[in-house]
Design an enzyme around this catalytic site. Structure first.
Site, PDB file in Angstrom:
ATOM      1  N   LYS A 198      50.422  42.700  49.292  1.00 28.63           N
ATOM      2  CA  LYS A 198      49.454  42.632  50.402  1.00 28.63           C
ATOM      3  C   LYS A 198      49.538  41.229  50.975  1.00 28.63           C
ATOM      4  O   LYS A 198      50.187  40.359  50.383  1.00 28.63           O
ATOM      5  CB  LYS A 198      48.052  42.982  49.924  1.00 28.63           C
ATOM      6  CG  LYS A 198      47.442  41.961  48.994  1.00 28.63           C
ATOM      7  CD  LYS A 198      46.009  42.335  48.744  1.00 28.63           C
ATOM      8  CE  LYS A 198      45.222  41.171  48.210  1.00 28.63           C
ATOM      9  NZ  LYS A 198      43.827  41.484  48.026  1.00 28.63           N
ATOM     10  N   CYS A 254      46.548  45.139  39.666  1.00 28.84           N
ATOM     11  CA  CYS A 254      45.399  45.855  39.085  1.00 28.84           C
ATOM     12  C   CYS A 254      45.463  47.368  39.209  1.00 28.84           C
ATOM     13  O   CYS A 254      45.489  48.074  38.207  1.00 28.84           O
ATOM     14  CB  CYS A 254      44.113  45.356  39.722  1.00 28.84           C
ATOM     15  SG  CYS A 254      43.709  43.698  39.221  1.00 28.84           S
TER      16      CYS A 254
END
Ligand code: UDX
Length: 435
Positions: A324, A263
């Site tokens: 992540k 994103c």
């Protein structure tokens, strides 16, 4: 209430599964036959904690199904969501809307009875209105309204983000569409989730503005981290001191190798294009991306510095490859920028990740992969923590040190306190931890 979810990628799959908890029926549609077959065999193509349980439960109760048949799904639906990909168009940073518009056309040809066609994909301002025109032009008799309902799901905690969101944003033009959307989200309304009901354009911009602001916080703290290194301050305490001010807040102030994922980088690029198209210079957004890219290079320099200025001929153990923790997603991961630079510099790279190795193998060549951190670091001159998986938060540091040849401990996520690492004979490098 019946829903069709067009596009069963990350957002479509998570949203479809979550909606099936509280509507009558959700049909998730995708063009990729194998993708749908895999899901129907019980093999989810993405890793998201809790998603398998949710999918299995609702498939069993016949509230959730997966199909390639867009037509039948749209005909039955009261609300049709478009959740197809909007990747960066090759070369120019614009979001590629061809999948959204293609879906709108196909939906238009299959609408029966009044339907709300909702866009969930992240799209430039004006897309919902363009969708409306496409549907009208394709099927002038269709009874429909369009809506913009952006998602704010974080990978790794997407189900919780969906079920207990900070807010739901709904862009609509008619009272009828507003009533449908409010009815759909009624269970969240009951737990007092704030609803922002606004125009199509405003809803679209809320999504970009939110992501851009979060990305700005990260680049901001990373630049402060660089300053901390130069003047002997500790960025973690700076972030804590700042974050206690309620106007600032403590979240998204973790210094590190810069943001990645599906994103932030893509949305920042697209936002810059939206500014340009409107004749406005995107000074902050541009700077955020520049800082992020410089941060990647700075991490490579850090690793070189920790190894007497040169990684050539050195063995480096990398812990964490995904952008992540709690995801297998490698999109725009810091590892994709940092590891090739190390390999190019002549380093021998050994790497591990709890969920990302399969994806990483497709993208990162010329390195060796291992299952656990200790084997990864066997004979290494340096260990680098690149993604802060829980597995790497409580390492047996003495065991790690023993398996290594050298003593460089490079903690690019500031997981460890330098005192505890140094005690074991490591040299420590963090991000923004001044001498
Ligand atoms: C993000 C948004 O949070 C979500 O609302 C949106 O809809 C989709 O994009 P996601 O991409 O899953 O979600 O990841 P997020 O948890 O926001 O982290 C993005 C990146 O920023 C990661 O690479 C992460 O490591 C990095 N990050 C995050 C930092 O470097 N520091 C921080 O303080 C927070």
């Amino acid at each position: 209430m019946n829903i069709a979810m067009i596009g069963t990628g990350y957002v479509g799959l998570v949203s479809g599964a979550c909606f099936s908890e509280f509507v009558d029926e959700v049909r998730c549609v995708d063009k990729d036959r194998k993708w749908i077959e895999d899901i129907n065999r019980g093999v989810l193509p993405i890793y998201e904690p809790g998603l398998d349980i949710l999918v299995n439960k609702n498939v069993e109760k016949k509230r959730l199904s997966f199909t390639t048949d867009l037509g039948a799904s749209v005909k039955e639906a009261d609300i049709v969501f478009i959740a197809v990909g909007t990747p960066s168009r090759r070369g120019d940073g614009y979001a590629d809307l061809s999948y959204v518009y293609e879906a709108a056309k196909e939906i238009a040809n299959n609408l029966e009875g009044y339907t709300v066609v909702v866009n969930k994909s992240t799209v430039p301002v004006g897309t919902a209105r363009a969708m409306k025109k496409i549907i009208k032009d394709t099927n002038p008799d269709a009874k429909f309204d369009v809506s913009s309902n952006p998602e704010f799901l974080r990978e790794g905690s997407a189900i919780n983000d969906f079920m207990r969101p900070d807010r739901v944003v709904i862009g609509v033009e008619s009272e009828r569409a507003k009533a449908f959307m409010k009815e759909l989200y009624r269970p969240l309304y009951l737990i007092e989730t704030p609803m922002v009901i606004t125009t199509l354009e405003t809803a679209e911009l809320i999504k970009y503005a939110s992501n851009a602001f979060l990305a700005t916080k990260i680049s901001f703290i990373n630049e402060i981290a660089n300053l901390c290194e130069a003047c002997g301050a500790d960025v973690q305490d700076v972030a804590k001191g700042m974050g206690l001010d309620r106007r600032i807040g403590p979240k998204f102030l973790h210094a590190g190798p810069g943001f990645g994922g599906s994103c932030f980088p893509k949305d920042m690029q697209a936002l810059i294009k939206i500014y340009q198209d409107n004749g406005i210079t995107a000074r902050i957004a541009e700077a955020v991306l520049q800082v992020n890219s410089a941060q990647r290079s700075r991490m490579v320099q850090k690793i070189n510095d920790a190894l007497d200025g040169n990684v050539h001929g050195k063995t480096i153990g990398i812990l964490g490859l995904t952008f992540k923790p709690e995801t297998n997603d490698m999109r725009e991961a810091a590892s994709l920028a940092i590891i090739p630079a190390l390999v190019e510099g002549g380093a021998k790279v050994r790497a591990t990740d709890p969920k990302g190795i399969d994806e990483a193998k497709k993208l990162l060549k010329g390195i060796e992969y291992f299952e656990d951190p200790y084997t990864t670091c066997k004979g290494a001159d340096a260990v680098v923590i690149l993604t802060e998986w829980n597995e790497y938060r409580a390492l047996d540091l003495a065991r790690l040190k023993k398996s290594m040849k050298g003593k460089a401990f490079i903690d690019l996520r500031n997981v460890y306190k330098f005192q505890e690492v140094k005690k074991l004979g490591f040299s420590y490098t963090g991000v923004g931890i001044g001498a």
